[in-house]
Write a protein that holds these residues in place. Structure first.
Motif, PDB file in Angstrom:
ATOM      1  N   ALA A 176       3.752  -4.350   4.274  1.00  0.00           N
ATOM      2  CA  ALA A 176       4.541  -3.774   3.178  1.00  0.00           C
ATOM      3  C   ALA A 176       3.915  -2.464   2.721  1.00  0.00           C
ATOM      4  N   LEU A 177       4.697  -1.397   2.794  1.00  0.00           N
ATOM      5  CA  LEU A 177       4.274  -0.071   2.356  1.00  0.00           C
ATOM      6  C   LEU A 177       5.274   0.456   1.344  1.00  0.00           C
ATOM      7  N   TYR A 178       4.847   1.444   0.546  1.00  0.00           N
ATOM      8  CA  TYR A 178       5.804   2.066  -0.365  1.00  0.00           C
ATOM      9  C   TYR A 178       5.604   3.575  -0.429  1.00  0.00           C
ATOM     10  N   VAL A 179       6.708   4.258  -0.682  1.00  0.00           N
ATOM     11  CA  VAL A 179       6.739   5.707  -0.873  1.00  0.00           C
ATOM     12  C   VAL A 179       7.570   5.946  -2.131  1.00  0.00           C
ATOM     13  N   THR A 180       6.991   6.547  -3.140  1.00  0.00           N
ATOM     14  CA  THR A 180       7.709   6.707  -4.413  1.00  0.00           C
ATOM     15  C   THR A 180       8.614   7.929  -4.446  1.00  0.00           C
TER      16      THR A 180
ATOM     17  N   ILE B 223       0.827  -1.198   0.000  1.00  0.00           N
ATOM     18  CA  ILE B 223       0.000   0.000   0.000  1.00  0.00           C
ATOM     19  C   ILE B 223       0.865   1.253   0.000  1.00  0.00           C
ATOM     20  N   GLY B 224       0.458   2.243  -0.777  1.00  0.00           N
ATOM     21  CA  GLY B 224       1.147   3.522  -0.795  1.00  0.00           C
ATOM     22  C   GLY B 224       0.838   4.337   0.458  1.00  0.00           C
ATOM     23  N   ALA B 225       1.834   5.057   0.957  1.00  0.00           N
ATOM     24  CA  ALA B 225       1.666   5.849   2.174  1.00  0.00           C
ATOM     25  C   ALA B 225       2.144   7.275   1.932  1.00  0.00           C
TER      26      ALA B 225
ATOM     27  N   ALA C 256       8.142  -7.160   7.731  1.00  0.00           N
ATOM     28  CA  ALA C 256       7.565  -5.824   7.847  1.00  0.00           C
ATOM     29  C   ALA C 256       8.552  -4.852   7.218  1.00  0.00           C
ATOM     30  N   GLN C 257       8.179  -4.271   6.054  1.00  0.00           N
ATOM     31  CA  GLN C 257       9.131  -3.497   5.256  1.00  0.00           C
ATOM     32  C   GLN C 257       8.482  -2.258   4.649  1.00  0.00           C
TER      33      GLN C 257
END
Length: 587
Positions: free
Chosen positions: A444-448, A401-403, A484-485
């Motif tokens: 799992a999260l992502y920040v672009t 998921i994007g945060a 957890a990343q």
């Protein structure tokens, strides 16, 4: 406690569109069926707006286009939701404006609290129970929610009063002559909302004789005793989709969002009717798609950061994974499909917020994607039943998921950010993140765009977080333990179980420790075995570029708001061209 009589007639009224809109009353607690740009009752919403209904309590999992139309018309007195976005077009401006100015009360819910509140009303119960969103501060926000001791084991659990809706409006492909209503494909929260509503108003593209619904094969039927009134409105969901008749008209949406005219005016169905390419798009069949598509943009010899991040995310998945594609996550959706098309063919993949379950990895063709996923899915569902069947049961391994904002403890803020000026920047909302952060095996999260604004010492508000981190406490709660990343365009953080803090475990190609330190709002620690993320191999890149994401939808999450319009225009032109070329790729 007084129960709410939700009994409806066995004989829904068949009326015209203005009469149907007139059944909405000022001050109603008002829900909208459908999902994002799928099956929204646009024609009915336009009619309601034209009647200048007032003081509606807008109550739905998502806001988005429907909420924007009603806000613009001055129909909304308050808002209850989990999430509001215009999908690939970004944040909804009218929602942001009223939320940031405090003009209209906005009450944020967790998805599970809203589902169980609707179910309590649907089942005539005094309360709904749900797992607490540990690691999140959302219990402070959800209206009426509180933590109680369950009466059996005495363990803390969430409780929520029934959420009774006065009116729910939705669009569906067909009704039969007795008033049974058909839904094809993902059904969002429609079943729970309809069950919790006193009045259900439906527009349909087609009315068939009694018994005629069965010809469609796989479907969901809302029986006639759940429906109040029906209007025949062909094209009534345009420019959103309505399977099996037409796809989402992204070009029309782009034009409407760019136009200064009222949305209700921009979203009137053309006098010429539905554009033919939307009908062609839903007839494209997965088995007849080409194995390889030409890329619409330059494909450099060296992989770009969006490609590196997609491939790295895909590497998290294997044949035992169950990945769910969230509401607005093109990057994650591409990564899931890439994994299933390459090294993880046995994985399960669900899209449209777990509405299409166990799909095949069809290419990300914007106009045809929903129908391809509906076609190849092993099953169709709604968010209400998949929460209990998969999420709460701990079956989902990944939902990447994007945060917007993450702090050193891996806590997320997707609600609102305080500006330096003291004002508020309203974000889309946490959707279901507060719940699933603990339910998924892997966090799992992502920040672009890794920056001091996105990676901070402490979030302004913890809308979600991994409250259950250790294997022992997760096992006691009935959940599996995994990695957890946090993935960014500079590095991969690992959430350290011992300290509860983020540690840099991997560095992206071309990045450096110095760049990571400079771009992070807290002092990052580096793991002793910190390594560089490998570059994607040529075969994987070719599958990504020419089979899974030929339009380059993944790029949308790497451009600024200023540049997004041009990229969307490029993608839409290429999408239309592909749909025209594939027009004969039907059954």
């Amino acid at each position: 406690m007084t129960r709410h009589n939700l009994t409806k007639s066995n004989s829904p009224a068949f009326v015209d569109l203005p009469t149907l809109a007139g059944m909405v009353e000022d001050g109603d607690r008002f829900g909208v069926g459908g999902h994002h740009f799928a099956r929204l009752p646009i024609a009915l919403l336009r009619s309601i707006a034209a009647l200048h209904k007032t003081n509606l309590t807008y109550t739905s999992w998502a806001g988005g286009l429907a909420l924007e139309m009603l806000l613009e018309a001055g129909c909304v007195g308050s808002i209850d939701l989990c999430f509001s976005s215009l999908d690939i077009f970004g944040l909804p401006p009218r929602f942001r404006a009223v939320a940031e100015a405090g003009e209209i009360p906005v009450r944020d819910w967790t998805a599970l609290a809203m589902i169980e509140a609707l179910r309590a009303a649907q089942q005539n119960l005094p309360a709904g129970l749900f797992q607490l969103p540990l690691g999140s501060a959302m219990m402070e926000k959800v209206p009426g929610a509180r933590a109680v001791d369950d009466p059996i084991a005495g363990e803390p659990i969430g409780a929520i009063p029934p959420l009774v809706l006065d009116t729910v409006v939705l669009h569906a492909p067909r009704a039969d002559a007795s008033g049974n209503v058909q839904i094809i494909g993902a059904r969002a929260l429609d079943l729970a909302m309809v069950g919790a509503a006193r009045r259900v108003l439906v527009t349909v593209d087609e009315i068939v004789p009694v018994g005629g619904l069965a010809a469609a094969g796989r479907q969901t039927v809302l029986t006639r005793n759940q429906i109040s009134a029906i209007a025949l409105v062909p094209g009534g969901a345009w420019p959103t989709s309505c399977l099996p008749f037409y796809a989402t008209d992204y070009a029309a949406l782009a034009a409407a969002f760019a136009d200064e005219a009222p949305l209700a005016d921009c979203l009137a169905l053309p006098e010429t009717g539905l554009p033919p390419h939307l009908k062609r798009a839903v007839r494209i069949r997965a088995a007849k798609l080409p194995e390889r598509f030409p890329a619409i943009h330059a494909t450099p010899e060296v992989p770009t950061i969006d490609e590196i991040l997609v491939v790295r995310l895909a590497a998290e998945l294997d044949d035992e994974s169950f990945a769910s594609a969230g509401a607005v996550s093109p990057l994650a959706n591409v990564a899931y499909r890439l994994a299933k098309a390459t090294h993880a063919p046995g994985m399960m993949l669900a899209t449209l917020s777990c509405g299409h379950i166990d799909i095949e990895p069809s290419p990300m063709l914007l106009s045809a994607l929903e129908s391809l996923d509906a076609e190849t899915a092993a099953g169709h569902a709604g968010g209400d039943d998949t929460y209990s069947t998969y999420y709460q049961a701990g079956s989902v391994t990944h939902e990447i998921i994007g945060a917007a904002q993450i702090d050193r403890f891996g806590r997320v803020n997707n609600l609102a950010i305080t500006k330096k000026s003291g004002g508020m920047l309203r974000l889309p909302g946490q959707g279901g993140m507060a719940d699933v952060a603990n339910m998924h095996r892997d966090y799992a999260l992502y920040v672009t765009r890794h920056s001091r604004l996105s990676l901070v010492e402490r979030v302004d508000f913890a809308s979600s977080g991994r409250g259950l981190l250790g294997a022992a406490e997760r096992s006691l709660a009935g959940y599996r333990t995994g990695r957890a990343q946090i993935f960014t365009d500079l590095c991969v953080f690992r959430l350290d179980e011992a300290t509860g803090e983020l540690v840099v475990a991997e560095i992206m190609p071309g990045a450096s420790r110095e760049a990571i330190v400079a771009a992070t709002g807290f002092e990052p620690r580096f793991a002793a075995d910190c390594r560089e993320v490998p570059l994607p191999d040529r075969d994987g890149l070719d599958i990504l570029r020419h089979r899974i994401d030929p339009l380059g939808l993944r790029r949308l999450e790497f451009v600024s708001a200023r540049d997004r319009g041009g990229l969307i225009a490029e993608i839409l032109a290429a999408d239309r061209s592909l749909i025209d070329q594939l027009g004969g790729t039907t059954s």
